[in-house]
Design a protein around this motif. Structure first.
Motif: not given
Length: 269
Positions: A186-207
């Motif tokens: 949802k709407k962020p109040f500060r930068a998003y922090m994401i925990s990831v593991e074993n990812a080669t790429s991320l697809n980021i789509n804004s609403n």
């Protein structure tokens, strides 16, 4: 049987001495000596205040708070000296402590010293406040990050040293992409922090309604920066490769978080 009894008595004496010393350090000698009988009564069952061989500061400070023994308010706003000995994962530990200070309402401070050794960070600050850092709320916040207080030492009338173990720490309020392959935020109040593991790429789509300037930082487990990706042009979707050894990803807008006000969806590949 006699040998076992001796061992039990020795353990009781050790726990008693340890908890009394830690409580005295926390309250200061004057308060401790004034209320020593009450303190001995409160902590009569010494072993119940230990977890995995370590004093449980959340339980201890809760008891002290319940009995009105935590005197935190100063007569006026002033500068106090606060020393943090942060053991293990220095960069992550400093980030966690700064976030906790902010959450406790302590914004006005400046760094006097930040000294790294092999496995420890000594961070000295001068804090402007009318109330001491609440040890109960501090301990509760640290519990959420899997970190623990080893000692709190009140020095003089208002200065403090905090010894904290961050060896097994984790960041609080982090979205999890370790288990899930997709997360919607949802709407962020500060930068998003994401925990990831074993990812080669991320697809980021804004609403729908969002267009943003990607500002993405990749960190390893100890919060060392691995790579920063920035785009000055507006995007609705953005695919980015994930560096090897990435544990955390911070997603921000290059100019304003308002550009992400409708939220985003992230898919791990």
């Amino acid at each position: 049987m006699i040998r076992n009894l001796v061992l039990i008595l020795a353990l009781g004496i050790t726990l008693n001495a340890n908890i009394n010393t830690k409580v005295k350090n926390l309250l200061g000698s004057s308060t401790y000596n004034t209320h020593k009988n009450l303190i001995n009564f409160i902590f009569a069952q010494k072993s119940s205040y230990y977890k995995n061989g370590q004093l449980d500061y959340t339980l201890v400070t809760q008891k002290l708070s319940n009995n009105n023994l935590l005197k935190l308010k100063f007569s006026t706003t002033k500068y106090i000296n606060v020393n943090f000995r942060l053991i293990g994962k220095e960069k992550k530990s400093l980030l966690i402590v700064k976030d906790i200070l902010k959450s406790l309402g302590h914004y006005y401070y400046f760094t006097k010293e930040a000294n790294f050794t092999e496995n420890e960070l000594l961070w000295r600050i001068k804090l402007k406040t009318d109330v001491a850092i609440n040890p109960l709320r501090l301990s509760q916040s640290l519990d959420k990050t899997n970190s623990k207080i080893l000692n709190i030492i009140k020095e003089g009338s208002s200065d403090y040293t905090y010894v904290i173990d961050f060896t097994n720490s984790k960041l609080a309020k982090v979205e999890d992409l370790k288990i899930n392959s997709q997360v919607t935020l949802k709407k962020p109040f500060r930068a998003y922090m994401i925990s990831v593991e074993n990812a080669t790429s991320l697809n980021i789509n804004s609403n729908t309604g969002n267009r943003w300037h990607p500002n993405i930082t990749f960190y390893d487990e100890n919060m060392n920066i691995l790579e920063i990706v920035k785009e000055n042009s507006l995007k609705r979707s953005f695919k980015v490769d994930v560096p090897v050894d990435t544990s955390y990803v911070k997603i921000d807008d290059l100019y304003s978080l308002a550009n992400l006000r409708r939220g985003i969806s992230i898919t791990k590949e």
